[in-house]
Design a protein around this motif. Structure first.
Motif, mmCIF file in Angstrom:
data_model
loop_
_atom_site.group_PDB
_atom_site.id
_atom_site.type_symbol
_atom_site.label_atom_id
_atom_site.label_comp_id
_atom_site.label_asym_id
_atom_site.label_seq_id
_atom_site.Cartn_x
_atom_site.Cartn_y
_atom_site.Cartn_z
ATOM 1 N N GLY A 94 0.915 -0.893 -0.037
ATOM 2 C CA GLY A 94 -0.219 -0.250 -0.186
ATOM 3 C C GLY A 94 0.199 1.667 0.211
ATOM 4 O O GLY A 94 -0.155 2.300 0.185
ATOM 5 N N LEU A 95 2.467 1.594 -0.010
ATOM 6 C CA LEU A 95 2.674 1.853 -0.547
ATOM 7 C C LEU A 95 3.665 2.677 -1.573
ATOM 8 O O LEU A 95 3.728 0.832 -2.145
ATOM 9 N N ALA A 96 3.671 3.528 -2.152
ATOM 10 C CA ALA A 96 4.498 4.307 -3.465
ATOM 11 C C ALA A 96 5.587 5.456 -3.000
ATOM 12 O O ALA A 96 4.260 5.918 -2.302
ATOM 13 N N VAL A 97 6.843 5.455 -3.320
ATOM 14 C CA VAL A 97 7.503 6.567 -3.309
ATOM 15 C C VAL A 97 8.026 6.992 -4.397
ATOM 16 O O VAL A 97 8.872 5.941 -5.507
ATOM 17 N N ILE A 98 7.205 8.080 -5.241
ATOM 18 C CA ILE A 98 7.930 8.753 -5.920
ATOM 19 C C ILE A 98 8.833 9.986 -6.318
ATOM 20 O O ILE A 98 8.397 11.104 -5.432
ATOM 21 N N ASP A 99 9.807 9.931 -6.974
ATOM 22 C CA ASP A 99 10.295 11.017 -7.176
ATOM 23 C C ASP A 99 9.614 12.211 -8.327
ATOM 24 O O ASP A 99 9.764 11.357 -9.472
#
Length: 284
Positions: free
Chosen positions: A66-71
């Protein structure tokens, strides 16, 4: 680094008959949006609503739990200047929230970035009759610990993760560095194989003239990027490029692929690049 936390509010994008905005739960739909973007089925676009400038996105880690890290950021002098957008939809400890963290002073307007994120997510949610709003969190929450636990829990629940060694977006780069494509068919390390035979020598001579003298990626990549963008040549592998031009220790495979990715625009507002493109169109 500065950061700001926003809670995600879901509403029905079309008001009811009385003009009221109806709260809904759109977490599962938003998860689908992230999955579709990650798998490049329907990619998110981050656009500055003030001037229309397009920003680029890369996944910092593989989404899971359930986690996304987008730059999200822009290219300046060959460097990726970005902010990190962590989207936590797990509900492990808190309702869905987003943390925006700014690493660079040249891209640090958190409210602007929040507007771009909201705009992008709502574009992707357009067909679902759900919209999101970001509401600033005015209390202290332990988001760092929550994000770490969410990611680790997601990793534990994944039976098999073939991407632990490298991110999804770097798979092609990884295989190209080995001289292979994702289907394990070998790509040529001979630069000549990517040039039309009729113009091979002419193109190579011009490329060496425009490339050999430079030591930095932003300069050495202008000519080959222009040829590839204008469909004059096929995309050479990293190995073929560095062997031909002797740049083995001057450019990394990820940097090379970033410049050659037509979804990126590293030479925006670069007059030297526009002059090179104009020459290529006339000459080749």
């Amino acid at each position: 680094m500065k950061y700001k936390v926003f809670f995600i509010r879901y509403v029905q994008s079309t008001p009811d008959l009385f003009g009221n905005v109806v709260p809904v739960d759109g977490t599962d739909v938003l998860k689908s949006v992230i999955i579709n973007d990650f798998r490049k089925r329907k990619e998110l676009s981050f656009i500055n609503p003030r001037n229309g400038k397009i920003y680029y996105r890369h996944y910092a880690i593989m989404p899971q739990g359930g986690l996304a890290v987008i730059d999200v950021g822009k290219y300046e002098d060959g460097n990726f200047v970005y902010a990190s957008v962590a989207i936590n939809l797990s509900r492990n400890q808190y309702q869905p929230y987003i943390v925006i963290g700014c690493h660079h002073s040249g891209f640090s307007d958190i409210n602007l970035i929040a507007d771009m994120v909201t705009q992008s997510l709502n574009w992707a949610l357009n067909d679902s009759n759900i919209a999101v709003k970001l509401v600033a969190c005015n209390k202290s929450i332990a988001w760092e610990k929550d994000i770490i636990h969410t990611y680790l829990n997601g990793m534990e629940s994944r039976m098999f993760n073939p991407m632990n060694a490298f991110g999804f977006e770097l798979i092609e780069e990884h295989f190209e560095a080995l001289g292979k494509n994702p289907n394990k068919h070998r790509k040529s390390a001979n630069f000549d194989d990517y040039l039309l035979r009729a113009k091979r020598q002419e193109i190579k001579a011009w490329l060496h003239n425009e490339t050999d003298q430079y030591m930095y990626p932003v300069d050495m990549m202008r000519a080959i990027r222009a040829l590839y963008e204008l469909n004059v040549i096929k995309k050479p592998t990293y190995e073929a490029f560095v062997r031909e031009f002797g740049k083995e220790h001057l450019i990394a495979v990820s940097t090379y692929n970033s410049y050659m990715n037509l979804n990126n625009n590293p030479y925006e507002n670069d007059t030297a690049y526009e002059e090179i493109k104009a020459y290529v169109k006339e000459k080749f």
